[in-house]
Write a protein that holds these residues in place. Sequence first.
Motif: not given
Length: 421
Positions: A16, A25, A126, A129, A312, A316
Amino acid sequence: MPASQPIKATRGVRDIPPSDWAGPWRIVIGQATESAENYGNQAIETPVIEPAELVERGVGESTDIVTKEMFRFQDRGERWLVLRPEFTAGVVRAYFETGLNQGPQPARLYSVGPSFRAERPQAGRYRQFYQFNVEAIGDPSPALDAELIEMAWNWLGGLGLGEVSLQVNSVGDAKCRPAYRQALLDYFRPLKAQLSHDSQTRLEVNPLRVLDSKEDQRFVEAAPRITDHLCEDCKAAFDEVRRLLDQAQIPHTVNPRIVRGLDYYTRTAFEIHHQLIGGAQNALCGGGRYDGLAEELGWPATPGVGFAAGLDRIVSALSSEGIEVIAPPAAEVIVVPDGYQPEAAAVVGRFCRQALPTWVDYSDRSLRAKMRTAGKLGARWAAIFNADEAARQVVQLRDLNAGEQREMPWDDLPAALVQAP
Ligand code: HAM
């Protein structure tokens, strides 16, 4: 010797970068922490490695997480360990081991950190995550279930997410689930040959898991519904949760197919989905009550309820709704000596840092190149000096936004930077 291939990250994990971490984030985690603390939760850190048995017994032997997705390994003493696939089992363990069970009840606890599941990587899924996890342990009140859902809902709304929907269910308890389990067996057994391979194996171990199957939707549609099989106590608890959600004006639908991928749930189970992000990976948040978990782990029977949100996916979801969060610059001030002047640069840096985050350029590149870096960093101020100015202990303090510049003694830098409009 031939140059080796550059070493890249392992499958299913990702970096990230600072622009993401300091951008969306930071906001998502900051607001998560703030809302958790607003409801009286305290942060708890638990280890990333846990005894394998904790997760196997907690999450459940028949779940995908335990059968297919665990990073499981032996340590040097040949004990079996896992990288935690979720927080709940570890937090319940820590509740007893740190004596929180002796304090005010319920213990309201939150954590933010990585979880690990060896799933087949794809968008939104992922192997490492990040979860925001909240638990309230030590109180059976359904009002807590509603409060946690409210917290999750308001946090997501506060981030600006609009395309979210809440689904709730009750999965019953030790009193009513055996009869429901039998009803599922009676329904699915005659259809067994037509079910997917996964469902066929799940059927005998835990028929509720079959309800999770995407491939067997046409059979699942007509299967008995848990909501028709709840005992009086479970029904009353579920009604109370729903009443409280109505009172809080939180829109929700009852979805009797929500059984969740973990075995510890009793009564309330819920998920918050996002309409725009990819297919099966659109659950932003999931949770529920787990009144049997502590006992399953060998501790005294203690009720609990909680949820975890996948950060995550939330990041998104923000971008899919066009909500852009620009990272702030790494520093507000850049110290730019003309030529290589490390001592003076370090001193000027210390003065500036009393007021604002400061980046010092120690390189011997040209002044032009250094000023280009200042522009790229997005810093507002540049403290520029040549050898003569360093000897006089002054800098040219330039406001890069306004394009103005004035000479300033080192001593005056902190006050000038703090007071600048
Ligand atoms: P979970 O539904 O397994 O629940 O995970 C919670 C959230 O973590 C999911 O809704 C999703 O957003 C995210 N997530 C899960 N797996 C992945 C993955 N491979 N990649 C990206 N995101 C993922 C739990 O973990 C329970 N411990 C929640 C809970 C807490 N129940 C009671 N207390």
